[in-house]
Write an enzyme that holds these catalytic residues in place. Sequence first.
Site, short mmCIF file in Angstrom:
data_model
loop_
_atom_site.label_atom_id
_atom_site.label_comp_id
_atom_site.label_asym_id
_atom_site.label_seq_id
_atom_site.Cartn_x
_atom_site.Cartn_y
_atom_site.Cartn_z
N HIS A 157 8.11 2.97 5.54
CA HIS A 157 7.52 4.29 5.80
C HIS A 157 6.35 4.23 6.78
O HIS A 157 5.93 5.26 7.30
CB HIS A 157 7.12 4.97 4.49
CG HIS A 157 5.89 4.43 3.83
ND1 HIS A 157 5.93 3.58 2.76
CD2 HIS A 157 4.58 4.64 4.08
CE1 HIS A 157 4.70 3.28 2.38
NE2 HIS A 157 3.86 3.92 3.17
N ASP A 196 11.93 -0.01 1.12
CA ASP A 196 10.70 0.31 1.83
C ASP A 196 10.10 -0.93 2.51
O ASP A 196 8.88 -1.08 2.57
CB ASP A 196 9.66 0.96 0.92
CG ASP A 196 8.57 1.70 1.71
OD1 ASP A 196 8.83 2.04 2.88
OD2 ASP A 196 7.46 1.88 1.18
N GLY A 206 -3.03 3.92 4.07
CA GLY A 206 -3.45 2.93 5.07
C GLY A 206 -3.31 1.51 4.54
O GLY A 206 -3.17 0.56 5.31
N SER A 250 -0.76 0.68 2.85
CA SER A 250 0.68 0.45 2.83
C SER A 250 1.08 -0.66 3.80
O SER A 250 0.69 -0.65 4.97
CB SER A 250 1.43 1.73 3.21
OG SER A 250 1.26 2.72 2.24
N ILE A 283 1.26 4.73 -4.40
CA ILE A 283 0.25 4.99 -5.41
C ILE A 283 0.70 6.18 -6.24
O ILE A 283 1.49 7.02 -5.78
CB ILE A 283 -1.15 5.28 -4.82
CG1 ILE A 283 -1.11 6.50 -3.89
CG2 ILE A 283 -1.70 4.06 -4.11
CD1 ILE A 283 -2.49 6.91 -3.39
N LEU A 284 0.22 6.23 -7.47
CA LEU A 284 0.44 7.40 -8.32
C LEU A 284 -0.86 8.17 -8.34
O LEU A 284 -1.89 7.66 -8.80
CB LEU A 284 0.83 6.96 -9.73
CG LEU A 284 1.23 8.08 -10.69
CD1 LEU A 284 2.46 8.81 -10.19
CD2 LEU A 284 1.50 7.49 -12.08
N GLY A 319 31.10 -2.62 -8.84
CA GLY A 319 31.97 -1.55 -9.32
C GLY A 319 31.88 -1.29 -10.81
O GLY A 319 32.92 -1.16 -11.48
#
Length: 463
Positions: A110, A140, A211, A213, A231-232, A269
Amino acid sequence: MIRPLFKHLAPLSLLALSFGTALPAQAQVQGTLPLQQGMPSLAPMLKQATPAVVNIAVTAKSEVQNPLLQDPFFRRFFEIPDEPQERESQAVGSGVIVDAVKGYILTNNHVVDQAETIKVRLVDDREFDAKLIGKDPDTDIALLQIKADNLKALVVADSDKIEVGDFVVAIGSPFGLRTTVTSGIVSGLGRSGMGTGYQDFIQTDASINPGNSGGALVNLRGELVGIPSQILSRSGGNIGIGFAIPTNLAKLVMNQLVQYGSVERGRIGVGGQDLDPALAKAFGLSSTRGAVINQIMPGSPAEKAGLKSEDIVLKVNGREISSFAQLRNIVGLMRVGEKVDLDILRNGKPRTVSVVIGKAEEATVTGGKDGSGDLHPALAGAVFAAVDEATAKRLRTGGIQVREVAPGSPAARAGLRPDDIILSVNRQPLASVEQFQRLAGPKAGELLLHIQRGAGALFLIIR
């Protein structure tokens, strides 16, 4: 017991007592952290680690989302070209050098997604144009490369060996503040459910903000254990709940990006679910660790290997699992053609089944401008697929997901955006790609789409 220590010892003293033996021998001073001007300090370790953490500046172009520009009358009156209006945007993030010789830098997808240019700035203020080797939205993870001398790389640790309670340090550029260091502990392991894709997060209370990240989460040896990713937060700032991608998962993705430039998802599968106490009791089990298989796809690798519905998977390649999501993650990150060994219980008896990973196939449909495509001509330029399992579980809904929208295409002009979820067509709830194709086929007339976009929803008329 360590709990009573908190009542009698200052946090710094506890840090020294807890981690004196965790540091390299040359850094230990009588069982404490290295001394800096007579006080225990992380500074010696950080002097070695911080040169490997870089600042990433990204320039990207995005389509201007102005409702007036969607009005054909408005566009004609002001003689605005019938093309999407774009604007240039800039963003910053972090990255960590993991190979000093080849110049490989791990960061988050991201951070560099949709990037036109990517620049990397080192701690010594040298700046380089970065090449994007590859990226994987499902985990990510993205891999960059720069050509530079005298780079410093972090040692990549085995993230499976970290434990809840281990002290960690986050290094990055929150809000553009370069080389910022925060400390905390590992608050949890194996976290998932924070979005779509393959997740096995390390949770930490080390302060992580926008930032950070793509930066580094290191142990007190200065070894990389995770890549901060999410983050949460209700406010957008840190509240002590941050998530990092463990290095073992990042290495799997990195190796595929280096070799192939992309990640090819594998599958065996099977459908399955977690073992709750009621299911465990029904199967005569004393533990809820593991995953129960409830579906075998016809002709799948699982069927060919002899797996059966009601098999209980306890280990994957010797690693104990506690949920079906873990099984899905491990298989999904393996290459097609590799073999996976599943330790299972069948009718209470243990056995091992070897399955060859197959290719994860996904039904997709597109629209054609001349009406020859799978869908309505006004949907040309977009790719649609069934909502993935993680998204369906998070949103508690079915539907069709918009995977791609080409800039300037009829679908873009109609108002569709990547990651939109189409819940219904002409008030008929969607359950499959085939149903979507029937309702929104090339000969369909006007369409009423009910769309979920992020936390909101809207109706869109397609003509």
